[in-house]
Design a protein around this motif. Sequence first.
Motif, short mmCIF file in Angstrom:
data_model
loop_
_atom_site.label_atom_id
_atom_site.label_comp_id
_atom_site.label_asym_id
_atom_site.label_seq_id
_atom_site.Cartn_x
_atom_site.Cartn_y
_atom_site.Cartn_z
N ALA A 1 1.00 -1.32 0.05
CA ALA A 1 -0.14 -0.32 0.18
C ALA A 1 0.78 1.10 -0.09
O ALA A 1 0.36 2.43 -0.68
N ALA A 2 1.84 1.10 0.62
CA ALA A 2 2.85 2.40 0.63
C ALA A 2 3.61 2.59 -0.68
O ALA A 2 4.16 3.75 -1.09
N GLY A 3 3.62 1.69 -1.54
CA GLY A 3 4.35 1.65 -2.97
C GLY A 3 5.77 1.62 -2.91
O GLY A 3 6.72 2.14 -3.77
N ASP A 4 6.10 0.91 -1.68
CA ASP A 4 7.76 0.68 -1.48
C ASP A 4 8.36 -0.61 -2.07
O ASP A 4 9.43 -0.66 -2.83
N GLU A 5 7.51 -1.79 -1.72
CA GLU A 5 7.92 -3.05 -1.95
C GLU A 5 7.09 -3.78 -2.73
O GLU A 5 5.81 -3.84 -2.69
#
Length: 253
Positions: free
Chosen positions: A236-240
């Motif tokens: 959801a954070a767009g990091d992984e």
Amino acid sequence: MTDRLDADERPDRTPIVLGVIAAVLLVAVIVAVSILFSRQSANDAPPPAPASSEAPPATGPSDDESAAPEEPEEVEPSAMIALNGRGFTLVQADGTEFSHTWADDPQAAIDALTELFGEEPTEDFQNGDAENWAYNIYVWDGLRFYDVFLGDGGRSRGEVPAPTYVTVTGGAPSTVGMGNEFGVAIGDPIDRVRALDPVDEVELSGGGVRLVLGEGRGTFYNDGERTFSAFVQSDAAGDEVATITYTFRARGQ
């Protein structure tokens, strides 16, 4: 003439003798009193603490404190799932291989996956609609295998662009390796996927992004070929990288 003194003229020594005796008695009394007080003081003093037979606790660091933390032992996967646009290949621990293409019979793949994971899958279902097919889903830790559900509609598997497809998720057993043609893994930085020149990137309403890898694929309606793209979705954070799905994507979409 005689020099002897009369009895009345002799000096009286009695007081001197009595004085000496009194002095001696006084000294004796003082000594006795001193001894008595010394004994009482000794009796009133607390008894000495008993000698301990145990050694005092060590003041240095304990074994737990001084020992360096152990690194978790890495387990080499004994089995492997290798994904590509046309299907996947399973390599069992004994070296036995099984290959599945997206139009193949699903039961053979389900049996091979069950053997590889060492357990029966749990089952789920995905409803269809006017634009999407319904699917039976077979779930193992780390992998979801989708098989199209045709029902009584009279349609054949040959008409379906993705009769089967898969999604790789987190939590696969350490004995099962997951690989693909792009070298992307769950937990990788999403920027690593961007560096592979994705065909498309979409921001998701719930947060995060979905990137599509695989240029020039999705020609099923032109030539009947089922070569799938890899849909890489982030957390959801767009990091992984959170999931990797190999499924049909119409060319130009």
